[in-house]
Design a protein around this motif. Structure first.
Motif, PDB file in Angstrom:
ATOM      1  N   VAL A  72      12.758  37.357  49.335  1.00 60.07           N
ATOM      2  CA  VAL A  72      13.808  36.847  50.211  1.00 60.07           C
ATOM      3  C   VAL A  72      14.588  38.030  50.759  1.00 60.07           C
ATOM      4  O   VAL A  72      15.089  38.865  49.987  1.00 60.07           O
ATOM      5  CB  VAL A  72      14.749  35.892  49.457  1.00 60.07           C
ATOM      6  N   SER A  73      14.708  38.113  52.075  1.00 59.16           N
ATOM      7  CA  SER A  73      15.423  39.230  52.688  1.00 59.16           C
ATOM      8  C   SER A  73      16.204  38.745  53.903  1.00 59.16           C
ATOM      9  O   SER A  73      15.856  37.728  54.516  1.00 59.16           O
ATOM     10  CB  SER A  73      14.450  40.336  53.108  1.00 59.16           C
ATOM     11  N   PHE A  74      17.271  39.467  54.232  1.00 56.52           N
ATOM     12  CA  PHE A  74      17.980  39.208  55.492  1.00 56.52           C
ATOM     13  C   PHE A  74      18.731  40.449  55.920  1.00 56.52           C
ATOM     14  O   PHE A  74      19.033  41.342  55.120  1.00 56.52           O
ATOM     15  CB  PHE A  74      18.922  38.002  55.379  1.00 56.52           C
ATOM     16  N   ASP A  75      19.021  40.505  57.205  1.00 63.00           N
ATOM     17  CA  ASP A  75      19.771  41.596  57.826  1.00 63.00           C
ATOM     18  C   ASP A  75      20.741  40.943  58.799  1.00 63.00           C
ATOM     19  O   ASP A  75      20.316  40.299  59.769  1.00 63.00           O
ATOM     20  CB  ASP A  75      18.819  42.549  58.548  1.00 63.00           C
ATOM     21  N   ALA A  76      22.045  41.050  58.551  1.00 66.71           N
ATOM     22  CA  ALA A  76      23.038  40.354  59.362  1.00 66.71           C
ATOM     23  C   ALA A  76      24.238  41.258  59.604  1.00 66.71           C
ATOM     24  O   ALA A  76      24.544  42.150  58.800  1.00 66.71           O
ATOM     25  CB  ALA A  76      23.487  39.058  58.671  1.00 66.71           C
ATOM     26  N   ASP A  77      24.939  41.025  60.701  1.00 66.77           N
ATOM     27  CA  ASP A  77      26.163  41.771  60.982  1.00 66.77           C
ATOM     28  C   ASP A  77      27.111  40.908  61.797  1.00 66.77           C
ATOM     29  O   ASP A  77      26.733  39.858  62.336  1.00 66.77           O
ATOM     30  CB  ASP A  77      25.880  43.104  61.672  1.00 66.77           C
ATOM     31  N   GLY A  78      28.371  41.348  61.864  1.00 71.43           N
ATOM     32  CA  GLY A  78      29.377  40.603  62.599  1.00 71.43           C
ATOM     33  C   GLY A  78      30.744  41.241  62.444  1.00 71.43           C
ATOM     34  O   GLY A  78      30.873  42.366  61.933  1.00 71.43           O
ATOM     35  N   PHE A  79      31.768  40.509  62.860  1.00 72.43           N
ATOM     36  CA  PHE A  79      33.121  41.051  62.893  1.00 72.43           C
ATOM     37  C   PHE A  79      34.067  40.185  62.068  1.00 72.43           C
ATOM     38  O   PHE A  79      33.852  38.978  61.913  1.00 72.43           O
ATOM     39  CB  PHE A  79      33.616  41.147  64.337  1.00 72.43           C
ATOM     40  N   GLY A  80      35.111  40.823  61.556  1.00 74.09           N
ATOM     41  CA  GLY A  80      36.081  40.128  60.735  1.00 74.09           C
ATOM     42  C   GLY A  80      37.485  40.661  60.979  1.00 74.09           C
ATOM     43  O   GLY A  80      37.722  41.456  61.896  1.00 74.09           O
ATOM     44  N   PHE A  81      38.422  40.251  60.116  1.00 73.32           N
ATOM     45  CA  PHE A  81      39.820  40.631  60.303  1.00 73.32           C
ATOM     46  C   PHE A  81      40.572  40.540  58.978  1.00 73.32           C
ATOM     47  O   PHE A  81      40.299  39.663  58.144  1.00 73.32           O
ATOM     48  CB  PHE A  81      40.497  39.706  61.327  1.00 73.32           C
ATOM     49  N   SER A  82      41.508  41.452  58.783  1.00 73.97           N
ATOM     50  CA  SER A  82      42.485  41.380  57.694  1.00 73.97           C
ATOM     51  C   SER A  82      43.763  42.063  58.178  1.00 73.97           C
ATOM     52  O   SER A  82      43.807  42.641  59.269  1.00 73.97           O
ATOM     53  CB  SER A  82      41.956  42.062  56.421  1.00 73.97           C
ATOM     54  N   TYR A  83      44.791  41.999  57.358  1.00 76.75           N
ATOM     55  CA  TYR A  83      46.035  42.698  57.689  1.00 76.75           C
ATOM     56  C   TYR A  83      46.643  43.244  56.412  1.00 76.75           C
ATOM     57  O   TYR A  83      46.260  42.850  55.304  1.00 76.75           O
ATOM     58  CB  TYR A  83      47.026  41.773  58.405  1.00 76.75           C
ATOM     59  N   ALA A  84      47.587  44.156  56.563  1.00 79.96           N
ATOM     60  CA  ALA A  84      48.286  44.729  55.415  1.00 79.96           C
ATOM     61  C   ALA A  84      49.746  44.950  55.780  1.00 79.96           C
ATOM     62  O   ALA A  84      50.085  45.173  56.947  1.00 79.96           O
ATOM     63  CB  ALA A  84      47.645  46.047  54.986  1.00 79.96           C
ATOM     64  N   ALA A  85      50.602  44.880  54.776  1.00 84.63           N
ATOM     65  CA  ALA A  85      52.029  45.138  54.957  1.00 84.63           C
ATOM     66  C   ALA A  85      52.530  45.954  53.778  1.00 84.63           C
ATOM     67  O   ALA A  85      52.026  45.818  52.657  1.00 84.63           O
ATOM     68  CB  ALA A  85      52.810  43.829  55.067  1.00 84.63           C
ATOM     69  N   GLY A  86      53.491  46.833  54.029  1.00 83.95           N
ATOM     70  CA  GLY A  86      53.983  47.680  52.947  1.00 83.95           C
ATOM     71  C   GLY A  86      55.417  48.113  53.148  1.00 83.95           C
ATOM     72  O   GLY A  86      55.978  48.006  54.241  1.00 83.95           O
ATOM     73  N   VAL A  87      56.019  48.590  52.072  1.00 83.91           N
ATOM     74  CA  VAL A  87      57.384  49.093  52.104  1.00 83.91           C
ATOM     75  C   VAL A  87      57.482  50.296  51.179  1.00 83.91           C
ATOM     76  O   VAL A  87      56.794  50.365  50.143  1.00 83.91           O
ATOM     77  CB  VAL A  87      58.393  47.990  51.687  1.00 83.91           C
ATOM     78  N   VAL A  88      58.300  51.261  51.549  1.00 80.31           N
ATOM     79  CA  VAL A  88      58.647  52.401  50.698  1.00 80.31           C
ATOM     80  C   VAL A  88      60.167  52.432  50.578  1.00 80.31           C
ATOM     81  O   VAL A  88      60.881  52.388  51.586  1.00 80.31           O
ATOM     82  CB  VAL A  88      58.135  53.734  51.283  1.00 80.31           C
ATOM     83  N   TYR A  89      60.648  52.511  49.339  1.00 79.42           N
ATOM     84  CA  TYR A  89      62.079  52.481  49.068  1.00 79.42           C
ATOM     85  C   TYR A  89      62.459  53.722  48.283  1.00 79.42           C
ATOM     86  O   TYR A  89      61.865  54.008  47.237  1.00 79.42           O
ATOM     87  CB  TYR A  89      62.423  51.211  48.285  1.00 79.42           C
ATOM     88  N   GLU A  90      63.453  54.463  48.774  1.00 78.61           N
ATOM     89  CA  GLU A  90      63.955  55.669  48.113  1.00 78.61           C
ATOM     90  C   GLU A  90      65.398  55.401  47.683  1.00 78.61           C
ATOM     91  O   GLU A  90      66.334  55.675  48.434  1.00 78.61           O
ATOM     92  CB  GLU A  90      63.862  56.858  49.052  1.00 78.61           C
ATOM     93  N   PRO A  91      65.603  54.867  46.483  1.00 71.79           N
ATOM     94  CA  PRO A  91      66.958  54.471  46.058  1.00 71.79           C
ATOM     95  C   PRO A  91      67.874  55.659  45.812  1.00 71.79           C
ATOM     96  O   PRO A  91      69.087  55.568  46.029  1.00 71.79           O
ATOM     97  CB  PRO A  91      66.711  53.686  44.774  1.00 71.79           C
ATOM     98  N   ILE A  92      67.296  56.744  45.300  1.00 70.53           N
ATOM     99  CA  ILE A  92      68.056  57.963  45.038  1.00 70.53           C
ATOM    100  C   ILE A  92      67.199  59.151  45.438  1.00 70.53           C
ATOM    101  O   ILE A  92      65.981  59.035  45.622  1.00 70.53           O
ATOM    102  CB  ILE A  92      68.477  58.078  43.552  1.00 70.53           C
ATOM    103  N   GLU A  93      67.829  60.282  45.551  1.00 71.15           N
ATOM    104  CA  GLU A  93      67.117  61.493  45.945  1.00 71.15           C
ATOM    105  C   GLU A  93      66.005  61.818  44.941  1.00 71.15           C
ATOM    106  O   GLU A  93      66.173  61.686  43.733  1.00 71.15           O
ATOM    107  CB  GLU A  93      68.098  62.667  46.020  1.00 71.15           C
TER     108      GLU A  93
END
Length: 355
Positions: A143-164
């Motif tokens: 059993v074999s196959f070869d397939a391709d296509g397109f997709g999507f995701s997203y990401a979100a982030g934060v950086v917090y510097e409370p003190i030096e």
């Protein structure tokens, strides 16, 4: 690259999109890490004993767009091509071998901003291109196959510097889904296939601490919802008996890592880190063209600055634990699974200031 210290293009692309609100918005970067994936599988009940090795390349490309309307922006691409579980045929036992090959390139648009002194936020939209190729013996023939296509995701982030000298980071990447189309064979008969390829969501956090102006410690923790993989589906138009999930019995895992960087000269940095994680596919669900191992990795890096240009090199040494799967656990694919005892790889990157 650290969730709490995303200070360059690679970090903004992969580790935390809030990194675009740093020097990364005014930089361009290209990084490449070539390597070779070596896998071994042996099964005493069938007599199969195969070893395969394929070259691959991981690539990051970033271009900072500066600031637009008060927001930092950048675009890029990252991913890997070439890696495969490619195990040879053994004519002596009438065995056709195994293949599991995957390539994924993510294209990214990042926007971010320092919304308050010491607080940076960022968002990434990431369409992707995915290609998957497999083959495996079955009672119906190969059993074999070869397939391709397109997709999507997203990401979100934060950086917090409370003190030096202290910073904390948090990053979330969504589940991704790509719709693939292709064809293949079952024995000598042709099949048309469609694949819903799903990548897991994950949540990562980290901290960074400047002990001095030249020395920084960092730590990361990432939880990945690997059970998302089980939502991926394979469909054969001509052989519906083959339809079903791409993966089953996966386990959510947490991976951790620690690192440091040290300015050894006014324009050069030494970096080192260690990370480890556990296999996410259950023993009952592994197969020769899709398995993983408990693993550990030690990394070392060096970067030097020449005016507006920075050149860096990375080296990594990975160890993969051997998996031994009994026939009671996995009647179809019992045996010994190995991804080379040690894997050494090296990479390079170039960063230059645009403005």
């Amino acid at each position: 690259m650290n969730v709490a210290a995303p200070d360059d293009g690679s970090s903004a692309l992969i580790t935390n999109p809030a990194g675009v609100a740093s020097d990364a918005k005014n930089q361009a970067l290209i990084a490449i890490q070539p390597g070779s994936l070596t896998v071994d599988y042996s099964n005493t009940s069938t007599g199969y004993n195969g070893r395969g090795s394929t070259p691959y390349a991981a690539l990051d490309v970033w271009y900072g767009l500066g600031e637009r309307w008060g927001w930092s922006m950048g675009v890029g691409a990252y991913g890997a091509v070439g890696a495969a579980f490619d195990l040879p045929s053994e004519p002596a036992i009438n065995h056709d071998g195994y293949l599991g090959k995957l390539a994924q390139i993510n294209f990214a648009v990042n926007v971010g901003k320092e919304v308050h002194p010491g607080i940076r936020v960022g968002l990434q939209l990431a369409p992707s291109y995915v290609s998957q190729k497999t083959k495996s013996p079955s009672p119906l023939g190969e059993v074999s196959f070869d397939a391709d296509g397109f997709g999507f995701s997203y990401a979100a982030g934060v950086v917090y510097e409370p003190i030096e000298n202290w910073s904390f980071g948090l990053m979330y990447r969504s589940k991704g889904k790509a719709e693939l189309e292709g064809d293949g064979k079952v024995g000598s008969a042709r099949q048309d296939v469609s694949v819903d390829f799903v990548t897991p969501q994950y949540l990562a956090t980290g901290l960074a601490w400047w002990l001095s102006k030249d020395f920084r410690l960092m730590a990361n923790l990432r939880w990945t919802d690997y059970e998302d993989f089980e939502e991926g589906e394979f469909e054969s138009k001509q052989f519906p008996a083959l339809n079903g999930p791409l993966m089953s019995k996966t386990h959510n895992r947490t991976r951790w890592g620690i690192a440091f960087e040290y300015r050894i000269l006014p324009r050069s940095w030494l970096r080192a880190g260690y990370t480890q994680g556990r296999a996410m596919i259950d023993d009952s669900a592994v197969r020769p063209n899709m398995f993983d191992n408990d693993n550990k990795m030690l990394m070392l890096g060096y970067e030097i600055e020449y005016s507006d240009l920075m050149v860096g090199f990375t080296f990594g040494l990975a160890t993969q634990d051997v998996r031994k799967v009994s026939a009671n656990e996995n009647p179809n694919f019992s045996g010994r699974y190995e991804s080379a005892d040690t894997v050494f790889n090296a990479g390079a990157r170039v960063t230059w200031r645009l403005r």
